[in-house]
Design an enzyme around this catalytic site. Structure first.
Site, PDB file in Angstrom:
ATOM      1  N   GLY A   1       0.879  -1.175  -0.097  1.00 51.97           N
ATOM      2  CA  GLY A   1       0.119  -0.008  -0.037  1.00 51.97           C
ATOM      3  C   GLY A   1       0.920   1.298   0.008  1.00 51.97           C
TER       4      GLY A   1
ATOM      5  N   THR B   1      -9.555   1.759  -7.904  1.00 56.88           N
ATOM      6  CA  THR B   1     -10.751   2.671  -8.154  1.00 56.88           C
ATOM      7  C   THR B   1     -11.095   2.718  -9.385  1.00 56.88           C
ATOM      8  OG1 THR B   1      -9.876   4.364  -6.435  1.00 56.88           O
ATOM      9  CG2 THR B   1     -11.740   5.140  -7.896  1.00 56.88           C
TER      10      THR B   1
ATOM     11  N   ARG C   1     -31.786  27.684  11.755  1.00 54.43           N
ATOM     12  CA  ARG C   1     -31.965  26.885  12.871  1.00 54.43           C
ATOM     13  C   ARG C   1     -31.908  27.807  14.025  1.00 54.43           C
ATOM     14  NH1 ARG C   1     -34.305  22.243  14.853  1.00 54.43           N
ATOM     15  NH2 ARG C   1     -33.244  21.701  16.985  1.00 54.43           N
TER      16      ARG C   1
ATOM     17  N   GLY D   1     -27.903  16.871  16.231  1.00 53.99           N
ATOM     18  CA  GLY D   1     -28.473  15.530  16.063  1.00 53.99           C
ATOM     19  C   GLY D   1     -28.851  15.365  14.603  1.00 53.99           C
TER      20      GLY D   1
ATOM     21  N   GLU E   1      -3.915   7.643  -2.600  1.00 55.28           N
ATOM     22  CA  GLU E   1      -2.968   8.371  -3.135  1.00 55.28           C
ATOM     23  C   GLU E   1      -1.781   8.859  -2.240  1.00 55.28           C
ATOM     24  OE1 GLU E   1      -3.928  10.510  -6.665  1.00 55.28           O
ATOM     25  OE2 GLU E   1      -5.662   9.400  -6.866  1.00 55.28           O
TER      26      GLU E   1
ATOM     27  N   SER F   1      -2.095  10.835   4.725  1.00 55.75           N
ATOM     28  CA  SER F   1      -1.444  11.971   5.242  1.00 55.75           C
ATOM     29  C   SER F   1      -0.088  11.694   5.918  1.00 55.75           C
ATOM     30  CB  SER F   1      -2.465  12.482   6.556  1.00 55.75           C
ATOM     31  OG  SER F   1      -3.796  13.067   5.935  1.00 55.75           O
TER      32      SER F   1
END
Lengths: 385, 326, 259
Positions: free
Chosen positions: A131, A158, A268, A340, A363, A366
């Protein structure tokens, strides 16, 4: 120095946004839920020219360049990260290396159909044991007359199931380590080439992620991209471009979640006022905006370097790292702003949160980006940073 | 009569003025009492229709009757009306907003070399000049306009102006001005009638029901049509519903559809996108039913119910039926 | 066949519009501009006619300040062959008639066989320019068209226009003017190739003097813009559905007198 897009880039942005809003938005939640590859909309993206943006017109692309590409990719990802990753793979991981390292005959045969949106390509580097450690390739290609015989297994590819062409990296000389890696294009339908299982994923669920199996698969010499041993360089060059694309995807995901949060904060009400009046919410929104803009500037810088033909490996890694971390943080906070409701599928920040995670992984994780950045910095090579 | 306020008659293609003419004549009479004239281009006017114009308050009807006027063609109408205007020197030429009046009146204004204020919602005489008010920018602003010279040409949004009340026995002098034979370049081929829903026309209806994305599919509009039949309402749709292919485009209310201004608007599952509001925000009473309490339509609604429309509509139909049976 | 399409650049519907300091125009800062949607139907139809006939030229024309070039460029990206920009301060307060006069002068120079316009521009919603242009040219005109077919000789067009209650079909000899209604077609997105290719296409700047038009005051002028009077605050009716519906019917009848 200017931060303005050219009028062509602006038009491309407007077109990508309009397309994403009107064509992709209505199906985005459903294809995510059902893990359904969106053939129709992906085909239309191809017709628009979105699958060959960094490919010259001569080979079926639109030659719009890296900057226009990140701008458009961000707009697509803002609405659906699955569509964005399909676009990113066709452009950066498959199209770009073939345009760069292929012969005219190979470009004609392997590139034009993908760049013009008539077929998909995929990029097969990762293996079960390789990987982040991509140099550790176990798939073998053994020369036999005017063919190579491929044996091995690629994982997490992919568009692996949908692609007509796979750019496959194999070991042709084990003794040479990563200098013994060679790239091939293998066409779907070639004997000995099959698609294994398709993964059930946390995010980007409408894109397919598949296993590719090679069992005495005979590939003609004419399908070898570049020279023997050039494969690792080809893969890394592709991934540099790919990282800029994934950075744009991450920014798109973050932007979508951020915009929803701002809208929600305006509507809201809690404790008698709209929640946007609460400082804690303002704090989160401001952090989101700053991080997104920072990520966007890094990404556009990397794209500008690429367009100018200058080195951009560090810039790409920085952009991808910062954008991916931003996407994860912004989508996490977006759910927090929604309370929520953010946890429920009906409010789309939930999907953005799940989609964001992959940008920290593929790709180059991090952690790998940090390695790349640090190594280049210590070498005094930092792409004009 | 010079300085008259002309009201261009929109008819039902069967010899009778449409009832929107009561609004045009009513407004003209308010602006220019005693100077209201109806100008009617038609292939056939009925006696009853002429009588109706008089009862609404036109003192004179200028009847241009000729087979060439139907079906309507702007080139033919413009030539005839411009000739008449040259002879009569009206102060104003007013018409209701309909598909043909929108074209005809614009073309006539160009022939006369004067300004046009389309889709006006208010008029006032300021000194000796007419000033019209009309919605612009998707109905977000109102624009006040005036003319450099008369005749002042304008169209009026239906259902906005107070209609004239018919005064039985009041009559108009009917005149049939001579016409030069109208020539035409356009040739009529055919008329294709829409399948009638049996409900009123959207732009004319006093009550309009609208179904949005919340309708979930084309098959569910029957419940709105049933309600429409009970209360005599037209049934329209939002752009989202039209673009999804649930309703034909002629039913679309909004910026790229019909502009309506009914006495009562009832929106079901309509979110209230700006495009939609542009086409209905001048409605007098707005009722919104939507599951989403944050739907923007509630911001302009006079009455709102936050609930599933599929529960509300049948209940509402039942209640209205009870009320009307009383 | 040469086709001329008139387009107008307008604020995007979703854009907030504010009244400018002069009280007569809008503050253009921060506005997103688009090609008026009905005009896109006109552009699309012109391109389809050209494609169907296998030859021809589509010329996009617009009147307005420098920013209008962006709108013209997006028409070029859709596939128009070239563009004409009527760009002169003399037209800054042009009403529909002044606009129609300028367009008529361009039409006389260009001599297309067909002019396609949008039904109305969605900023001032006047919907008059098409008819006024036809009048100034003395050409036949069909409004709100839902379909059209040009005959094989290119001598006439059969157009179906939308009227209350149905469609009316006419044959119009060419040249003629048509106003596009929504439903005529589905406008294409500009392809990326189209966008990249558009920069090589010509946008010609035209001044009033180039058309031999003398400046004249507009026949219709704006006295002022005003904000909408706010609607009185509404009322959310609470309670379970049967109770709320009963209360709604009562309120509509007794309070609002709407039934």
């Amino acid at each position: 120095m200017t931060f303005d897009l050219t009028s062509e880039q602006q038009l491309i942005q407007a077109t990508a946004r309009e397309f994403a809003e009107t064509q992709i938005r209505p199906i985005a939640a459903e294809i995510d839920r059902d893990s359904r590859f969106p053939h129709e909309t992906v085909k239309r993206m191809g017709e628009l020219g979105l699958m060959g943006m960094v490919i010259p017109e001569r080979w079926g692309g639109s030659g719009a360049g890296a900057q226009a590409y990140v701008v458009a990719l961000e707009e697509i990802a803002r609405v659906c990260a699955s569509h964005a990753v399909v676009m990113s793979v066709n452009n950066s991981l498959y199209g770009d290396p073939i345009a760069r390292f292929g012969t005219d005959a190979q470009r004609e045969r392997f590139l034009t159909p993908v760049a013009s949106g008539h077929a998909h390509g995929c990029f097969a580097l990762t293996e079960p044991q390789a990987g982040s450690d991509a140099t550790n390739q176990a798939t073998l290609a053994v020369r036999d007359g005017d063919h190579y015989v491929l044996n091995g297994c690629k994982r997490f590819v992919t568009t692996g199931r949908e692609a007509s062409f796979a750019l496959v990296f194999c070991q042709t000389d084990r003794a040479k380590g990563h200098r013994g890696i060679t790239a091939f294009v293998v066409e779907k339908g070639t004997r000995g080439f099959t698609v294994g299982k398709t993964e059930d994923k946390l995010g980007i669920r409408a894109s397919d992620t598949a296993e590719l199996l090679f069992d005495d698969c005979r590939v003609p010499v004419q399908s070898r991209i570049g020279d023997e041993g050039q494969g690792f360089k080809i893969a890394m060059t592709a991934i540099d471009g790919g990282r800029v694309g994934i950075a744009a995807q991450a920014i798109g995901i973050a932007t979508g979640a951020y915009e929803r949060s701002v809208a929600y904060a305006r509507e809201r009400r809690a404790f008698g006022v709209i929640i946007g009046e609460h400082q804690m919410v303002q704090w989160m929104l401001a952090d989101m905006a700053v991080a997104i803009d920072g990520a966007r500037l890094l990404t556009r810088k990397a794209a500008a370097l690429k367009d100018a033909g200058r080195p951009y490996r560090t810039a790409a890694a920085m952009a991808k790292l910062f954008a991916a971390e931003t996407a994860m943080k912004v989508t996490t906070d977006a759910i927090q702003v929604h309370g929520g409701y953010g946890f429920i599928k009906e409010y789309e920040v939930e999907r953005a949160f799940r989609d964001a995670k992959i940008t920290q992984l593929y790709e180059g994780t991090s952690q790998i980006q940090k390695l790349v950045v640090a190594r280049h910095l210590l070498r005094g090579d930092h792409d004009g940073v | 009569m010079p300085n008259a306020f002309w009201c261009i008659v929109e008819d039902d293609r069967n010899g009778s003025p449409k009832k929107v003419m009561a609004e045009v004549i009513g407004e003209a009479a308010r602006l220019a009492p005693g100077r209201v004239e109806a100008v009617w281009l038609t292939d056939k006017a009925s006696e009853a229709g002429l009588k109706q114009l008089g009862e609404w308050g036109a003192s004179r009807v200028l009847l241009l009757e000729n087979a060439a006027f139907a079906p309507y063609r702007s080139e033919v109408w413009t030539a005839a009306a411009a000739d008449l205007a040259a002879r009569e020197s009206p102060a104003a030429i007013l018409a209701p907003v309909t598909s043909r009046q929108r074209e005809f009146v614009a073309r006539l204004a160009a022939r006369l070399g004067v300004g046009l204020a389309a889709d006006s919602v208010r008029f006032a005489m300021e000194g000796d000049k007419l000033v019209a008010t009309r919605p612009v920018y998707a109905g977000k602003l109102l624009s006040k306009v005036t003319w450099a010279k008369s005749p002042w040409v304008a169209t009026l949004r239906p259902n906005v102006f107070r209609p004239a009340e018919a005064q039985p026995g009041k009559t108009a002098a009917v005149e049939r001005p001579s016409l030069s034979a109208p020539g035409a370049q356009m040739k009529f081929v055919e008329r294709r009638e829409e399948v009638s829903t049996g409900l009123p026309e959207l732009t004319e209806a006093e009550t309009v029901i609208s179904g949005g994305r919340g309708m979930k599919g084309p098959e569910n509009y029957v419940i709105l049509e049933e309600l429409g039949r009970v209360i005599g309402a037209a049934v329209g749709a939002s752009r989202a519903a039209v673009d999804a292919g649930w309703r034909p485009h002629r039913f679309q209310i909004g910026q790229t559809g019909r502009t309506i201004s009914p006495k009562l608007y009832l929106g079901f599952g309509v979110s209230g996108a700006i495009q939609h509001l542009a086409g209905m925000r001048t409605s007098k009473v707005i009722v919104a039913v939507n599951k989403d309490p944050e739907a923007p339509i509630f911001k302009i609604a006079d009455f709102g119910i936050v609930a599933d429309l599929f529960e509300v509509v049948p209940e509402l139909t039942k209640e209205f039926k009870k009320l009307l049976e009383k | 066949m040469k086709i001329l399409v008139t387009i107008k650049q307008v604020p995007d519907t979703a854009t907030q519009v504010k009244i400018a300091a002069d009280g007569k125009s809008i503050d253009t800062a921060g506005i997103t501009w688009i090609v008026s949607p009905y005009d896109e139907f006109a552009v699309e139809e012109a391109l389809r006619i050209k494609e169907k006939r296998g030859q021809g030229e589509v010329v996009a024309v617009s009147l307005g300040p420098d920013r209008v070039k962006e709108a013209l460029r997006s028409c070029l990206a859709m596939g128009c062959d070239r563009a004409i920009h009527l760009n002169d301060a003399a037209w800054s307060a042009a009403d529909t008639l002044a606009t129609a006069k300028a367009l008529a002068a361009v039409v006389k120079q260009e001599a297309p066989q067909l002019v396609l316009c949008g039904r109305q521009a969605i900023d001032d919603d006047m919907g008059a320019v098409t008819a006024q242009l036809a009048e100034l040219l003395g050409w036949p005109c069909a409004y709100w068209i839902m379909e059209e077919t040009i005959d094989t000789d290119g001598k006439a067009v059969r157009a179906a226009r939308q009227v209350e209650g149905g469609l009316e079909v006419f044959d119009l000899p060419l040249p003629a003017v048509l106003a596009a209604q929504k439903g005529l077609n589905e406008p294409r997105y500009p392809t990326l190739k189209g966008i990249m290719g558009a920069k090589k296409k010509e946008i010609r700047d035209v001044k009033a003097a180039d058309l031999g038009i003398a400046a004249e005051p507009s026949q219709l002028s704006v006295v002022g813009l005003e904000a909408l009077p706010p609607r009185p605050p509404g009322r959310i009716i609470q309670g379970d559905v049967p109770t709320a519906v009963k209360e709604l019917v009562r309120a509509l009848r007794e309070d609002a007198k709407a039934i």
